[in-house]
Write a protein that holds these residues in place. Structure first.
Motif, PDB file in Angstrom:
ATOM      1  N   LEU A 238       0.835  -1.210   0.000  1.00 42.19           N
ATOM      2  CA  LEU A 238       0.000   0.000   0.000  1.00 42.19           C
ATOM      3  C   LEU A 238       0.862   1.249   0.000  1.00 42.19           C
ATOM      4  N   ALA A 239       1.885   1.261   0.859  1.00 43.48           N
ATOM      5  CA  ALA A 239       2.750   2.442   0.944  1.00 43.48           C
ATOM      6  C   ALA A 239       3.485   2.680  -0.366  1.00 43.48           C
ATOM      7  N   THR A 240       3.900   1.608  -1.018  1.00 43.49           N
ATOM      8  CA  THR A 240       4.570   1.740  -2.313  1.00 43.49           C
ATOM      9  C   THR A 240       3.591   2.252  -3.365  1.00 43.49           C
ATOM     10  N   GLU A 398      -2.757  -0.848   9.629  1.00 43.45           N
ATOM     11  CA  GLU A 398      -1.963  -0.297  10.727  1.00 43.45           C
ATOM     12  C   GLU A 398      -0.488  -0.237  10.350  1.00 43.45           C
ATOM     13  N   PHE A 399       0.006  -1.267   9.664  1.00 45.21           N
ATOM     14  CA  PHE A 399       1.412  -1.226   9.254  1.00 45.21           C
ATOM     15  C   PHE A 399       1.625  -0.168   8.174  1.00 45.21           C
ATOM     16  N   PHE A 400       0.662  -0.027   7.289  1.00 47.18           N
ATOM     17  CA  PHE A 400       0.708   1.046   6.287  1.00 47.18           C
ATOM     18  C   PHE A 400       0.794   2.408   6.966  1.00 47.18           C
ATOM     19  N   ARG A 401       0.005   2.619   8.002  1.00 49.07           N
ATOM     20  CA  ARG A 401       0.037   3.884   8.734  1.00 49.07           C
ATOM     21  C   ARG A 401       1.400   4.104   9.400  1.00 49.07           C
ATOM     22  N   THR A 402       1.995   3.023   9.897  1.00 47.14           N
ATOM     23  CA  THR A 402       3.328   3.125  10.498  1.00 47.14           C
ATOM     24  C   THR A 402       4.348   3.627   9.486  1.00 47.14           C
ATOM     25  N   ILE A 403       4.259   3.098   8.271  1.00 47.10           N
ATOM     26  CA  ILE A 403       5.190   3.527   7.216  1.00 47.10           C
ATOM     27  C   ILE A 403       4.931   4.979   6.826  1.00 47.10           C
ATOM     28  N   GLN A 405       3.696   7.292   8.674  1.00 52.89           N
ATOM     29  CA  GLN A 405       4.159   8.148   9.758  1.00 52.89           C
ATOM     30  C   GLN A 405       5.678   8.307   9.748  1.00 52.89           C
ATOM     31  N   ALA A 406       6.366   7.314   9.173  1.00 53.31           N
ATOM     32  CA  ALA A 406       7.825   7.400   9.054  1.00 53.31           C
ATOM     33  C   ALA A 406       8.250   8.226   7.849  1.00 53.31           C
ATOM     34  N   GLY A 407       7.277   8.731   7.074  1.00 49.27           N
ATOM     35  CA  GLY A 407       7.594   9.566   5.920  1.00 49.27           C
ATOM     36  C   GLY A 407       7.334   8.909   4.589  1.00 49.27           C
ATOM     37  N   GLY A 408       6.739   7.736   4.600  1.00 51.07           N
ATOM     38  CA  GLY A 408       6.457   7.045   3.349  1.00 51.07           C
ATOM     39  C   GLY A 408       7.410   5.879   3.124  1.00 51.07           C
ATOM     40  N   ALA A 410       9.727   5.161   0.849  1.00 52.30           N
ATOM     41  CA  ALA A 410      11.142   5.439   0.580  1.00 52.30           C
ATOM     42  C   ALA A 410      11.870   5.784   1.876  1.00 52.30           C
ATOM     43  N   ALA A 411      11.287   6.649   2.680  1.00 49.97           N
ATOM     44  CA  ALA A 411      11.916   7.041   3.939  1.00 49.97           C
ATOM     45  C   ALA A 411      12.026   5.857   4.885  1.00 49.97           C
ATOM     46  N   ALA A 412      10.980   5.024   4.949  1.00 53.84           N
ATOM     47  CA  ALA A 412      10.985   3.882   5.857  1.00 53.84           C
ATOM     48  C   ALA A 412      12.008   2.829   5.443  1.00 53.84           C
ATOM     49  N   LEU A 413      12.281   2.725   4.145  1.00 55.05           N
ATOM     50  CA  LEU A 413      13.335   1.834   3.684  1.00 55.05           C
ATOM     51  C   LEU A 413      14.707   2.380   4.065  1.00 55.05           C
ATOM     52  N   ARG A 414      14.872   3.675   3.918  1.00 59.37           N
ATOM     53  CA  ARG A 414      16.189   4.259   4.109  1.00 59.37           C
ATOM     54  C   ARG A 414      16.563   4.455   5.567  1.00 59.37           C
ATOM     55  N   ASP A 415      15.580   4.645   6.441  1.00 55.08           N
ATOM     56  CA  ASP A 415      15.918   4.833   7.855  1.00 55.08           C
ATOM     57  C   ASP A 415      15.895   3.529   8.651  1.00 55.08           C
ATOM     58  N   GLY A 416      15.639   2.415   7.985  1.00 52.87           N
ATOM     59  CA  GLY A 416      15.688   1.121   8.651  1.00 52.87           C
ATOM     60  C   GLY A 416      14.390   0.676   9.294  1.00 52.87           C
TER      61      GLY A 416
END
Length: 603
Positions: A238-240, A398-403, A405-408, A410-416
């Motif tokens: 979903l986030a992608t 809920e996991f989509f919302r977590t991503i 909240q981390a900025g999307g 791309a951001a969630a991949l890059r910040d770990g």
């Protein structure tokens, strides 16, 4: 009102309806007889099965287990399918994957049931772009859709394919398939980024000229293959998808056009009900995204299901045929538009002709002989499936919302964020695998040390550098590899002597258990002759609890006098003198076996 004649088959009509509470009371009574004291309200929980993502499968579902209205097939929220007719017209699209330039294999697939091609493209990871012409030689491109998996060569591979359509006289409206651009999926695989601008140009080109072509794939396999759960797979997809909508609309496409450029790829596992629920939940969640974006009419998700690479074992690979059959059945029941069945030897290298034949025939049997595609949403109306779909949809959201909240994504991949969450899920599952709470047939259960290995030509290297790739057999495969190396170096495997105490009725169950457990680590069990004749230095006592109390300590002392260095006992830990370790159902088999190999000098 019409009164039906009495046909003598009234069954329970004369008895009052049983209640849920009465059933719980009966369950509690049975559990108490087995030694487990529970209240009526606790009885149902005691029989429930814990799933990932905090979900539980209960032993009984009734009409009281409500779930949101799933709608009608082909209508929002598309839980029951993205098309009104489902897969009833010709079955689902049978899509097979090719990673090397083998035109003969491509044509053989198409001539024997495959309806679309999935081509991995790349100089070192697949088919080189210049080879696309040769690979597709003889393929009727207006009849056989082509899906590319181009990695960081999306623009180059797409342009080559489009040029090929033109050279072969394929009308723009007749070209069908997917150009396969997936920048975030590629980053998840490799840790490398590439510019989205060429991808947006491809999407605009497809929207303007090629109505049957999609430009982008939202591939959830990188997250599944990194050990992610079903909800995490949904959340990442979903986030992608949302990230691509943002990029495409920023490039000038309407939301409806952007949605039409996406195809979603999910893993189908041998947990059939979870797979069915995942595909149904994915359609519901994407419909909600499209609705929020103001494009509810474009919310029908295009789905491609692939039998899970994670579940494919390297030992006893023939069992993979059964795993992929269950997974393909679940994908079809779940309403996937396209299904790829990976060959049973996929984990070993390039599949041979027999493996490809079995893979494509798996779908053919399910469609043509089992008639699985004749029913739209076969699981629809099942209280269990509807409830599981709803619960999984909420967990995925809920996991989509977590991503987000981390900025999307791309951001969630890059910040770990994504990596750490997937790693936590895989660590928990690895513990279950190590304790054989999740058995793997041919690997952790019923292994065969005498089986001749299946050898295949090496496949192109897989993209790496990003999220890890895991398999359910990883820990046991490492143990077996140590045993194989020892066999090659010394001419024999490490051994353990199984000492059976008492009559067969007393020792057979635990002897069988111990034999399976030690073979899972590549340790050969010896049951014939004496300990001195076995060539082993370790021994495992196998019998009943009663005989252990009478004989275990004396037998252990005798075996130590004969040279035994390590004495195991098959059963729950006790306080028997002379016994060093215990093996039992639920023990950490990987830790026990690894330590045993260390002591035996198996590197």
């Amino acid at each position: 009102m019409t009164v039906l004649p009495d046909d003598g088959l009234s069954l329970a009509a004369e008895f009052p309806d049983a209640t849920h509470e009465q059933w719980q009371h009966l369950v509690a009574g049975v559990l108490r007889k087995s030694g487990k004291e529970v209240s009526r309200d606790e009885a149902e929980d005691a029989l429930s099965t814990a799933l990932e993502d905090g979900l539980r499968a209960r032993p009984l579902y009734t009409a009281d287990d409500t779930a949101p209205e799933p709608g009608l097939p082909g209508f929002a929220p598309y839980v029951r399918g993205g098309r009104a007719e489902g897969n009833t017209v010709g079955g689902w699209d049978v899509r097979q994957r090719h990673t090397v330039a083998d035109p003969g294999a491509v044509l053989t697939d198409l001539e024997n049931g495959v309806t679309s091609l999935w081509l991995a493209v790349g100089e070192s990871t697949g088919i080189p772009v210049p080879e696309l012409d040769r690979v597709l030689d003889g393929v009727l491109l207006d009849l056989a859709p082509v899906m590319l998996d181009p990695g960081d060569e999306a623009d180059r591979a797409a342009r080559r394919l489009l040029r090929l359509y033109k050279e072969r006289g394929v009308a723009d409206e007749a070209a069908r398939g997917n150009l396969g651009a997936d920048p975030l999926g590629h980053e998840a695989r490799t840790g490398r980024t590439f510019d989205f601008a060429p991808v947006a140009e491809l999407a605009r080109l497809c929207a303007d000229r090629y109505p049957g072509l999609r430009a982008l794939t939202v591939d959830a396999l990188p997250y599944h293959e990194a050990g992610g759960s079903a909800a995490q797979e949904l959340g990442c997809s979903l986030a992608t998808g949302v990230a691509y909508l943002r990029e495409l609309t920023a490039a000038g496409l309407s939301v409806e056009q952007a949605c039409a450029q996406l195809e979603f790829r999910y893993a189908a596992t041998d947990d059939q009900f979870l797979t069915i629920a995942k595909l149904r939940a994915a359609r519901r969640l994407w419909a909600r995204v499209a609705e929020v974006c103001g494009a509810a009419a474009a919310g029908a998700q295009k789905q491609h299901a692939v039998t899970s690479p994670v579940m494919m074992a390297r030992r006893d690979p023939w069992v993979n045929m059964l795993r992929t059959t269950v997974a393909a059945l679940a994908a079809g029941v779940g309403g996937a538009d396209s299904v790829t069945v990976l060959p049973f030897d996929d984990a070993l290298g390039l599949p041979n002709a027999f493996a490809r034949r079995i893979a494509r025939n798996t779908s053919t049997i399910l469609i043509e002989e089992s008639h699985l595609s004749r029913v739209i949403d076969p699981a629809g109306g099942s209280w269990y499936v509807e409830r599981l779909t709803d619960e999984l949809a909420h967990a995925g959201w809920e996991f989509f919302r977590t991503i987000e909240q981390a900025g999307g994504q791309a951001a969630a991949l890059r910040d770990g964020t994504v990596r750490s969450r997937l790693a936590g899920t895989w660590a928990a599952r690895s513990a279950k695998l190590a304790r054989r709470k999740e058995p793997v047939t041919g690997v952790s259960e019923f292994p065969d040390l005498a089986e001749k290995p299946v050898v295949r030509e090496p496949a192109p290297e897989q993209a790496s550098g990003g999220l890890p790739r895991v398999r359910i057999d990883d820990a046991f495969e490492a143990l077996r590899a140590r045993s194989d190396a020892h066999l090659a170096a010394t001419g024999s495997r490490p051994r353990i002597f199984l000492a059976a105490l008492g009559p067969a009725a007393a020792h057979t169950a635990r002897l069988t258990f111990a034999s399976n457990l030690f073979q899972a680590g590549g340790i050969e069990p010896v049951t014939e002759g004496t300990f001195e004749e076995s060539g082993a230095r370790d021994v495992c006592l196998c019998s009943s609890d009663t005989l252990y109390g009478e004989q275990a300590e004396a037998v252990a002392e005798t075996l130590r006098a004969a040279g035994a260095e390590q004495v195991f006992l098959a059963g729950r830990p006790g306080s028997y003198a002379g016994v060093d370790s215990y093996v039992f159902a639920g023990c950490d088999a990987v830790a026990v076996l690894s330590a045993a190999l260390d002591r035996m000098g198996v590197s």
